[in-house]
Design a protein around this motif. Structure first.
Motif, PDB file in Angstrom:
ATOM      1  N   LYS A   1      -2.383  16.771  -4.868  1.00 32.75           N
ATOM      2  CA  LYS A   1      -2.664  16.306  -3.498  1.00 32.75           C
ATOM      3  C   LYS A   1      -4.101  15.821  -3.349  1.00 32.75           C
ATOM      4  N   ILE A   2      -4.283  14.754  -2.576  1.00 26.25           N
ATOM      5  CA  ILE A   2      -5.621  14.245  -2.283  1.00 26.25           C
ATOM      6  C   ILE A   2      -6.446  15.330  -1.577  1.00 26.25           C
ATOM      7  N   SER A   3      -5.789  16.081  -0.695  1.00 23.10           N
ATOM      8  CA  SER A   3      -6.509  17.131   0.035  1.00 23.10           C
ATOM      9  C   SER A   3      -7.113  18.162  -0.933  1.00 23.10           C
TER      10      SER A   3
ATOM     11  N   THR B   1       7.802   9.993   0.670  1.00 23.74           N
ATOM     12  CA  THR B   1       6.375   9.729   0.813  1.00 23.74           C
ATOM     13  C   THR B   1       5.577  10.954   0.410  1.00 23.74           C
ATOM     14  N   SER B   2       4.279  10.770   0.196  1.00 22.82           N
ATOM     15  CA  SER B   2       3.388  11.901  -0.040  1.00 22.82           C
ATOM     16  C   SER B   2       2.387  11.891   1.108  1.00 22.82           C
ATOM     17  N   ALA B   3       2.627  12.748   2.089  1.00 24.65           N
ATOM     18  CA  ALA B   3       1.886  12.670   3.359  1.00 24.65           C
ATOM     19  C   ALA B   3       0.514  13.338   3.291  1.00 24.65           C
ATOM     20  N   ASP B   4      -0.270  12.881   2.313  1.00 30.33           N
ATOM     21  CA  ASP B   4      -1.640  13.382   2.151  1.00 30.33           C
ATOM     22  C   ASP B   4      -2.588  12.193   2.168  1.00 30.33           C
ATOM     23  N   TYR B   5      -2.174  11.099   2.834  1.00 30.74           N
ATOM     24  CA  TYR B   5      -2.833   9.818   2.631  1.00 30.74           C
ATOM     25  C   TYR B   5      -3.155   9.102   3.933  1.00 30.74           C
ATOM     26  N   PRO B   6      -4.038   9.687   4.757  1.00 29.79           N
ATOM     27  CA  PRO B   6      -4.386   8.999   5.999  1.00 29.79           C
ATOM     28  C   PRO B   6      -5.127   7.702   5.708  1.00 29.79           C
TER      29      PRO B   6
ATOM     30  N   GLY C   1       1.716   4.107   0.207  1.00 25.78           N
ATOM     31  CA  GLY C   1       0.540   3.380  -0.280  1.00 25.78           C
ATOM     32  C   GLY C   1       0.705   3.082  -1.760  1.00 25.78           C
ATOM     33  N   MET C   2       1.942   2.804  -2.170  1.00 24.45           N
ATOM     34  CA  MET C   2       2.243   2.702  -3.600  1.00 24.45           C
ATOM     35  C   MET C   2       2.017   1.294  -4.163  1.00 24.45           C
ATOM     36  N   THR C   3       1.285   1.236  -5.268  1.00 20.76           N
ATOM     37  CA  THR C   3       0.965  -0.036  -5.913  1.00 20.76           C
ATOM     38  C   THR C   3       2.086  -0.451  -6.861  1.00 20.76           C
TER      39      THR C   3
ATOM     40  N   ASP D   1       5.347  15.557  -3.435  1.00 22.26           N
ATOM     41  CA  ASP D   1       4.186  15.160  -4.224  1.00 22.26           C
ATOM     42  C   ASP D   1       4.348  13.695  -4.633  1.00 22.26           C
ATOM     43  N   PHE D   2       3.231  12.969  -4.719  1.00 31.05           N
ATOM     44  CA  PHE D   2       3.301  11.552  -5.086  1.00 31.05           C
ATOM     45  C   PHE D   2       4.032  11.364  -6.410  1.00 31.05           C
ATOM     46  N   ASN D   3       3.747  12.286  -7.310  1.00 33.56           N
ATOM     47  CA  ASN D   3       4.333  12.255  -8.641  1.00 33.56           C
ATOM     48  C   ASN D   3       5.863  12.351  -8.650  1.00 33.56           C
TER      49      ASN D   3
ATOM     50  N   GLU E   1       4.353  -1.071 -14.986  1.00 37.13           N
ATOM     51  CA  GLU E   1       5.036   0.103 -15.533  1.00 37.13           C
ATOM     52  C   GLU E   1       6.086   0.631 -14.547  1.00 37.13           C
ATOM     53  N   ARG E   2       5.721   0.729 -13.286  1.00 33.85           N
ATOM     54  CA  ARG E   2       6.680   1.232 -12.290  1.00 33.85           C
ATOM     55  C   ARG E   2       7.849   0.277 -12.100  1.00 33.85           C
ATOM     56  N   LYS E   3       7.579  -1.035 -12.278  1.00 34.08           N
ATOM     57  CA  LYS E   3       8.651  -2.025 -12.109  1.00 34.08           C
ATOM     58  C   LYS E   3       9.773  -1.846 -13.126  1.00 34.08           C
TER      59      LYS E   3
ATOM     60  N   VAL F   1      -8.537  13.105  -9.892  1.00 35.35           N
ATOM     61  CA  VAL F   1      -7.626  11.996  -9.558  1.00 35.35           C
ATOM     62  C   VAL F   1      -6.290  12.589  -9.115  1.00 35.35           C
ATOM     63  N   GLN F   2      -5.533  11.836  -8.313  1.00 38.50           N
ATOM     64  CA  GLN F   2      -4.196  12.302  -7.929  1.00 38.50           C
ATOM     65  C   GLN F   2      -3.205  11.956  -9.029  1.00 38.50           C
ATOM     66  N   LEU F   3      -2.456  12.987  -9.437  1.00 34.95           N
ATOM     67  CA  LEU F   3      -1.463  12.839 -10.514  1.00 34.95           C
ATOM     68  C   LEU F   3      -0.473  11.699 -10.261  1.00 34.95           C
ATOM     69  N   GLY F   4      -0.255  10.891 -11.283  1.00 41.90           N
ATOM     70  CA  GLY F   4       0.770   9.848 -11.200  1.00 41.90           C
ATOM     71  C   GLY F   4       0.337   8.605 -10.455  1.00 41.90           C
ATOM     72  N   THR F   5      -0.936   8.495 -10.069  1.00 40.81           N
ATOM     73  CA  THR F   5      -1.381   7.329  -9.305  1.00 40.81           C
ATOM     74  C   THR F   5      -2.056   6.281 -10.190  1.00 40.81           C
ATOM     75  N   THR F   6      -2.266   5.104  -9.620  1.00 46.29           N
ATOM     76  CA  THR F   6      -2.986   4.045 -10.327  1.00 46.29           C
ATOM     77  C   THR F   6      -4.447   4.459 -10.538  1.00 46.29           C
ATOM     78  N   GLN F   7      -4.964   5.288  -9.624  1.00 49.90           N
ATOM     79  CA  GLN F   7      -6.329   5.794  -9.786  1.00 49.90           C
ATOM     80  C   GLN F   7      -6.412   6.651 -11.056  1.00 49.90           C
ATOM     81  N   ALA F   8      -5.391   7.477 -11.280  1.00 50.72           N
ATOM     82  CA  ALA F   8      -5.366   8.331 -12.467  1.00 50.72           C
ATOM     83  C   ALA F   8      -5.315   7.461 -13.725  1.00 50.72           C
TER      84      ALA F   8
HETATM   85  N1  ARG Z   1      -2.098   3.176  -4.635  1.00 47.79           N
HETATM   86  C1  ARG Z   1      -2.094   4.262  -5.553  1.00 47.79           C
HETATM   87  C2  ARG Z   1      -0.849   4.256  -6.415  1.00 47.79           C
HETATM   88  O1  ARG Z   1       0.090   3.579  -6.165  1.00 47.79           O
HETATM   89  C3  ARG Z   1      -2.224   5.616  -4.884  1.00 47.79           C
HETATM   90  C4  ARG Z   1      -1.172   5.968  -3.900  1.00 47.79           C
HETATM   91  C5  ARG Z   1      -1.212   7.417  -3.478  1.00 47.79           C
HETATM   92  N2  ARG Z   1      -0.397   7.647  -2.339  1.00 47.79           N
HETATM   93  C6  ARG Z   1      -0.298   8.806  -1.650  1.00 47.79           C
HETATM   94  N3  ARG Z   1       0.467   8.848  -0.599  1.00 47.79           N
HETATM   95  N4  ARG Z   1      -0.965   9.871  -2.028  1.00 47.79           N
HETATM   96  O2  ARG Z   1      -0.795   4.970  -7.378  1.00 47.79           O
END
Ligand code: ARG
Length: 274
Positions: free
Chosen positions: A180-182, A45-50, A108-110, A89-91, A114-116, A153-160
């Motif tokens: 990191k989101i922080s 996990t990437s524990a920066d995600y409350p 919180g992974m979507t 790191d999420f990445n 591509e990931r599939k 944006v957080q590296l490697g995320t769907t937001q990025a």
């Molecule tokens: N839902 C988004 C994704 O899958 C962001 C997840 C980021 N999670 C985290 N623990 N920082 O890319």
């Protein structure tokens, strides 16, 4: 004599536990104690995600807590495993699954197409939307309004990924990826970047503790959302986890955890901030 009794009692308890855990009725085939250690599952996990996964203190002491951790605890317990949470790191999560340094991931992974290609996913257990986080006084509602701005944006995320596509469409947006989101939050506060793309539930949490920030839901976003559990490709855990996840959806356990982390947790924080 006393000692022998104790050892006997321990061995007996351990065998019963081992039998119960394996669901096996043949006591001869089980070697107690040593075996139980092998039954630990490692969760990446990437524990920066409350409130999904985070540390209760800003310094990152103790163990991560949150919605994902509670779901993972429930499922692994139900299946007779111990749980070990590995923060990274999420990445790095998908590579950790691919090299089997982790048995599964909840972050919180979507489940994107591509990931599939690289990992397997459970069904979606929670849905979310993306927002634009900025300093108070400058609320942006769309990617168009971010033209000419520095956007984190957080590296490697769907937001990025979404921000990259939109930046190409709109033009003039400079993307600022961070691990990191922080870090994104700190840089928006310091004015080094103008905005950050963060999902609604998570943005809400950070804004509670940083009242100098605001967030607005992005009008045109939404194709890529929702969280699912990830596994190494063809892992035998996929079906086992999915069965318990379905059970949690039906018996109200998942709803209870949604209430706990997305409603009660914030209310408690608000209460203590006063
Ligand atoms: N839902 C988004 C994704 O899958 C962001 C997840 C980021 N999670 C985290 N623990 N920082 O890319």
């Amino acid at each position: 004599m006393k000692r022998r009794k104790l050892i006997f009692a321990l061995t007996l308890t351990a065998s019963i536990a081992a039998i119960a855990a394996s669901g096996c009725s043949n006591p001869e085939s089980s070697t107690p104690t040593e075996d139980s250690d092998a039954k630990t599952l490692v969760m990446a996990t990437s524990a920066d995600y409350p409130p999904y996964e985070f540390y209760e203190t800003a310094k990152g002491e103790g163990k991560p807590i949150g919605f994902d951790i509670d779901i993972a605890t429930y499922i692994t317990k139900e299946l007779g495993y111990e749980l070990e949470v590995k923060d990274m790191d999420f990445n790095g999560i998908i590579p950790a699954l691919q090299s089997e340094r982790a048995d599964f991931a909840m972050s919180g992974m979507t489940p994107t197409e591509e990931r599939k290609q690289s990992v397997d996913f459970s069904s979606i257990y929670y849905d979310a939307k993306n927002t634009i986080v900025t300093a108070e006084g400058s609320a942006y509602k769309s990617y168009k309004e971010l033209a000419g701005k520095k956007v984190g944006v957080q590296l490697g995320t769907t937001q990025a990924e979404e921000a990259k596509t939109k930046a190409e469409e709109v033009g003039g947006i400079t993307l600022e990826p961070r691990n990191k989101i922080s870090d994104l939050i700190q840089e928006v506060k310091a004015g080094r970047i103008d905005a950050a793309i963060i999902e609604d539930t998570v943005a809400k949490g950070y804004i509670k503790t940083n009242p100098d920030l605001v967030f607005t839901e992005i009008e045109e976003s939404g194709e890529l959302s929702g969280s699912a559990i990830a596994f190494p490709k063809d892992s035998e855990l996929v079906d086992k986890f999915e069965a318990v996840l379905q059970e949690m959806k039906e018996n109200g356990e998942l709803e209870k955890l949604v209430q706990k982390w997305f409603e009660d947790y914030y209310e408690k924080q608000e209460g203590s901030a006063e």
